[in-house]
Design a protein around this motif. Structure first.
Motif, PDB file in Angstrom:
ATOM      1  N   SER A  27       0.839  -1.205   0.000  1.00  0.00           N
ATOM      2  CA  SER A  27       0.000   0.000   0.000  1.00  0.00           C
ATOM      3  C   SER A  27       0.874   1.256   0.000  1.00  0.00           C
ATOM      4  O   SER A  27       0.874   2.044   0.950  1.00  0.00           O
ATOM      5  N   ILE A  28       1.592   1.418  -1.081  1.00  0.00           N
ATOM      6  CA  ILE A  28       2.590   2.481  -1.162  1.00  0.00           C
ATOM      7  C   ILE A  28       1.958   3.782  -1.641  1.00  0.00           C
ATOM      8  O   ILE A  28       1.312   3.808  -2.672  1.00  0.00           O
ATOM      9  N   VAL A  29       2.175   4.839  -0.869  1.00  0.00           N
ATOM     10  CA  VAL A  29       1.749   6.161  -1.314  1.00  0.00           C
ATOM     11  C   VAL A  29       2.875   6.807  -2.116  1.00  0.00           C
ATOM     12  O   VAL A  29       2.654   7.365  -3.188  1.00  0.00           O
ATOM     13  N   LYS A  30       4.073   6.698  -1.590  1.00  0.00           N
ATOM     14  CA  LYS A  30       5.220   7.322  -2.259  1.00  0.00           C
ATOM     15  C   LYS A  30       6.497   6.673  -1.769  1.00  0.00           C
ATOM     16  O   LYS A  30       6.618   6.359  -0.593  1.00  0.00           O
ATOM     17  N   ILE A  31       7.457   6.490  -2.681  1.00  0.00           N
ATOM     18  CA  ILE A  31       8.780   6.016  -2.288  1.00  0.00           C
ATOM     19  C   ILE A  31       9.768   7.149  -2.469  1.00  0.00           C
ATOM     20  O   ILE A  31       9.844   7.739  -3.545  1.00  0.00           O
ATOM     21  N   TYR A  32      10.502   7.450  -1.455  1.00  0.00           N
ATOM     22  CA  TYR A  32      11.521   8.492  -1.501  1.00  0.00           C
ATOM     23  C   TYR A  32      12.828   7.871  -1.971  1.00  0.00           C
ATOM     24  O   TYR A  32      12.915   7.384  -3.085  1.00  0.00           O
ATOM     25  N   ASP A  33      13.848   7.836  -1.140  1.00  0.00           N
ATOM     26  CA  ASP A  33      15.121   7.243  -1.548  1.00  0.00           C
ATOM     27  C   ASP A  33      15.005   5.727  -1.664  1.00  0.00           C
ATOM     28  O   ASP A  33      14.281   5.082  -0.907  1.00  0.00           O
ATOM     29  N   MET A  34      15.759   5.182  -2.616  1.00  0.00           N
ATOM     30  CA  MET A  34      15.928   3.722  -2.725  1.00  0.00           C
ATOM     31  C   MET A  34      17.429   3.452  -2.814  1.00  0.00           C
ATOM     32  O   MET A  34      18.192   4.306  -3.276  1.00  0.00           O
ATOM     33  N   GLY A  35      17.808   2.281  -2.381  1.00  0.00           N
ATOM     34  CA  GLY A  35      19.236   2.012  -2.394  1.00  0.00           C
ATOM     35  C   GLY A  35      19.569   0.540  -2.334  1.00  0.00           C
ATOM     36  O   GLY A  35      18.694  -0.316  -2.169  1.00  0.00           O
ATOM     37  N   VAL A 103      -1.423   5.179   7.360  1.00  0.00           N
ATOM     38  CA  VAL A 103      -1.409   4.869   8.800  1.00  0.00           C
ATOM     39  C   VAL A 103       0.020   4.875   9.362  1.00  0.00           C
ATOM     40  O   VAL A 103       0.338   5.651  10.252  1.00  0.00           O
ATOM     41  N   ALA A 104       0.863   4.000   8.851  1.00  0.00           N
ATOM     42  CA  ALA A 104       2.220   3.892   9.395  1.00  0.00           C
ATOM     43  C   ALA A 104       3.064   5.111   9.065  1.00  0.00           C
ATOM     44  O   ALA A 104       3.995   5.443   9.798  1.00  0.00           O
ATOM     45  N   GLY A 105       2.763   5.763   7.948  1.00  0.00           N
ATOM     46  CA  GLY A 105       3.547   6.919   7.556  1.00  0.00           C
ATOM     47  C   GLY A 105       4.835   6.542   6.862  1.00  0.00           C
ATOM     48  O   GLY A 105       4.906   5.534   6.169  1.00  0.00           O
TER      49      GLY A 105
END
Length: 120
Positions: A27-35, A103-105
């Motif tokens: 349930s992804i709203v947005k992904i910031y950094d990935m690595g 919810v989790a943020g």
């Protein structure tokens, strides 16, 4: 929750190449950094490469010029192209994502890892 699944690891001879992929689902709203991080036997986990949502990258000195990180935001996927592999690149490679879910943020998530073995 967010699930990260890596693929593309394996056995390769020194000087060879591999491409790792990591897809994020949930349930992804947005992904910031990935690595990508890696952990060799008997050593601590270390950063290999990181990429922001707007494709700003940074690399460990040991892989600069040999590895390239990229991402596809539409597919929630990050890649690691590894060229000129050396035996010292042998490790379990882990995908990492900084993601915002309901919810989790905003939280940090890890994949289970994929083994890369470079033979001399």
């Amino acid at each position: 929750q967010v699930q990260l699944v890596e693929s593309g690891g394996g056995l390769v001879q020194a000087g060879g190449s591999l491409r790792l992929s990591c897809g994020a689902s949930g349930s992804i709203v947005k992904i910031y950094d990935m690595g990508w991080f890696r952990q060799a036997p008997g050593k601590q986990r270390e950063l290999v490469a990181r990429i922001t949502r707007v494709n700003i990258t940074n690399y460990a000195d040991s892989v600069k010029g040999r590895f390239t990180i990229s991402r596809d935001n539409a597919k929630n996927t990050v890649y690691l192209q590894m060229n000129s592999l050396k035996p010292e690149d042998t490790a379990v490679y882990y995908c990492n994502a900084d993601a915002f879910i309901p919810v989790a943020g905003r939280m940090e998530y890890w994949g289970k890892g994929t083994l890369v073995t470079v033979s001399s």
